[in-house]
Design an enzyme around this catalytic site. Structure first.
Site, mmCIF file in Angstrom:
data_model
loop_
_atom_site.group_PDB
_atom_site.id
_atom_site.type_symbol
_atom_site.label_atom_id
_atom_site.label_comp_id
_atom_site.label_asym_id
_atom_site.label_seq_id
_atom_site.Cartn_x
_atom_site.Cartn_y
_atom_site.Cartn_z
ATOM 1 N N GLY A 66 57.210 36.596 79.753
ATOM 2 C CA GLY A 66 56.281 35.549 80.178
ATOM 3 C C GLY A 66 56.478 34.305 79.336
ATOM 4 O O GLY A 66 57.094 34.359 78.268
ATOM 5 N N GLN A 117 53.695 26.605 75.354
ATOM 6 C CA GLN A 117 54.706 27.036 74.374
ATOM 7 C C GLN A 117 55.931 26.128 74.345
ATOM 8 O O GLN A 117 56.700 26.164 73.393
ATOM 9 C CB GLN A 117 55.141 28.477 74.666
ATOM 10 C CG GLN A 117 54.034 29.503 74.423
ATOM 11 C CD GLN A 117 54.480 30.881 74.831
ATOM 12 O OE1 GLN A 117 54.435 31.235 76.006
ATOM 13 N NE2 GLN A 117 54.930 31.672 73.875
ATOM 14 N N CYS A 144 55.000 37.882 71.156
ATOM 15 C CA CYS A 144 54.888 36.484 71.593
ATOM 16 C C CYS A 144 56.147 35.741 71.154
ATOM 17 O O CYS A 144 56.559 35.857 69.992
ATOM 18 C CB CYS A 144 53.651 35.848 70.967
ATOM 19 S SG CYS A 144 53.398 34.147 71.500
ATOM 20 N N LEU A 145 56.724 34.984 72.080
ATOM 21 C CA LEU A 145 57.944 34.236 71.752
ATOM 22 C C LEU A 145 57.655 33.135 70.731
ATOM 23 O O LEU A 145 58.578 32.648 70.086
ATOM 24 C CB LEU A 145 58.553 33.647 73.030
ATOM 25 C CG LEU A 145 58.985 34.704 74.073
ATOM 26 C CD1 LEU A 145 59.444 34.021 75.353
ATOM 27 C CD2 LEU A 145 60.074 35.611 73.518
ATOM 28 N N HIS A 184 47.477 37.154 78.341
ATOM 29 C CA HIS A 184 48.117 36.577 77.148
ATOM 30 C C HIS A 184 48.554 35.129 77.434
ATOM 31 O O HIS A 184 48.312 34.223 76.630
ATOM 32 C CB HIS A 184 49.319 37.468 76.780
ATOM 33 C CG HIS A 184 50.164 36.966 75.656
ATOM 34 N ND1 HIS A 184 50.257 37.613 74.438
ATOM 35 C CD2 HIS A 184 50.994 35.891 75.558
ATOM 36 C CE1 HIS A 184 51.084 36.950 73.656
ATOM 37 N NE2 HIS A 184 51.564 35.902 74.311
ATOM 38 N N GLU A 185 49.188 34.923 78.598
ATOM 39 C CA GLU A 185 49.686 33.565 78.929
ATOM 40 C C GLU A 185 48.519 32.616 79.212
ATOM 41 O O GLU A 185 48.579 31.436 78.844
ATOM 42 C CB GLU A 185 50.629 33.609 80.133
ATOM 43 C CG GLU A 185 51.851 34.502 80.003
ATOM 44 C CD GLU A 185 52.659 34.296 78.740
ATOM 45 O OE1 GLU A 185 52.615 33.186 78.174
ATOM 46 O OE2 GLU A 185 53.321 35.250 78.300
ATOM 47 N N HIS A 243 47.275 31.227 76.095
ATOM 48 C CA HIS A 243 48.091 30.095 75.610
ATOM 49 C C HIS A 243 47.586 28.781 76.220
ATOM 50 O O HIS A 243 47.510 27.764 75.533
ATOM 51 C CB HIS A 243 49.561 30.278 75.999
ATOM 52 C CG HIS A 243 50.360 31.126 75.045
ATOM 53 N ND1 HIS A 243 50.459 30.845 73.708
ATOM 54 C CD2 HIS A 243 51.114 32.240 75.257
ATOM 55 C CE1 HIS A 243 51.242 31.745 73.126
ATOM 56 N NE2 HIS A 243 51.648 32.611 74.042
#
Ligand code: K1U
Ligand code: ZN
Length: 178
Positions: free
Chosen positions: A46, A51, A92-93, A134-135, A138
């Site tokens: 994702g 981000q 998480c990236l 999660h996204e 963000h």
């Protein structure tokens, strides 16, 4: 298509609140294509626009093993969340190398717009439900480490700041050697 730079925690830009997408044009299509490429290359399942330092309500997700099921959610809203919860070891990236358990509703219904601005609704469970929540965090400026204890979060922050400093020093060495 181009790969985009992913902001790393604790970059303050990760805490900006994303604004709704209003124009469904070629710029949006290019941004989605670039975000998808960035997510697949990372690799991740994702990515939220926040981000990549774009503060618009847009997320891409592909939880398939074959990497051929790209889902795009624009201006997403959770319309229902199950009372039962699940704990999932999230990554998480923007916080590479860190995985920890976060408790969230096990199932959610999400309403969003597609790339043409057409509304749709999906019900998700398992990794897709985790990933959507999660996204969407963000987009609200929240990073998953904020669910962890202050002690864990501070250790992660210290490690990330140290890594960033070392990375910059390495990059300067490369530039100096040219
Ligand atoms: O938001 C992000 O930074 C992406 C994140 C999504 C996510 C994964 C797992 C639980 C919650 C949210 C990631 O993709 S982290 C990397 C990852 O999970 C992964 C990487 C390679 C293959 C499979 C998964
Ligand atoms: Zn993330």
């Amino acid at each position: 298509m181009s790969q985009l730079n992913i902001l790393r925690y604790p970059d303050p830009r990760l805490h900006k609140v994303a604004q709704p997408v209003k124009v469904f044009d070629d710029r949006l299509k290019k941004l989605v294509a670039d975000m998808a490429e960035t997510m697949y290359e990372a690799p991740g399942v994702g990515l939220a626009a926040t981000q990549v330092d774009v503060h618009e309500q847009l997320i891409v997700i592909d939880t398939s093993e074959t990497h051929d099921d790209l889902k795009v959610f624009i201006n997403p809203e959770i319309t229902w969340a199950s009372p039962e919860k699940q704990v999932y070891d999230e990554g998480c990236l923007s916080v590479p190398g860190v995985y920890d358990g976060v408790e969230r509703p096990a199932r959610v219904k999400v309403r969003a717009l597609d790339l043409d601005g057409k509304p749709f609704e999906v019900e998700a469970d398992g990794l897709l439900a985790v990933c959507i929540q999660h996204e969407m965090d963000h987009l609200k400026g929240k990073v998953f480490v904020e669910y962890l204890s202050p002690l864990k979060r501070n250790r992660i922050k210290t490690r990330m700041v140290k890594e960033e400093r070392e990375l910059k020093r390495e990059q300067q060495k490369v530039v100096g050697a040219r």
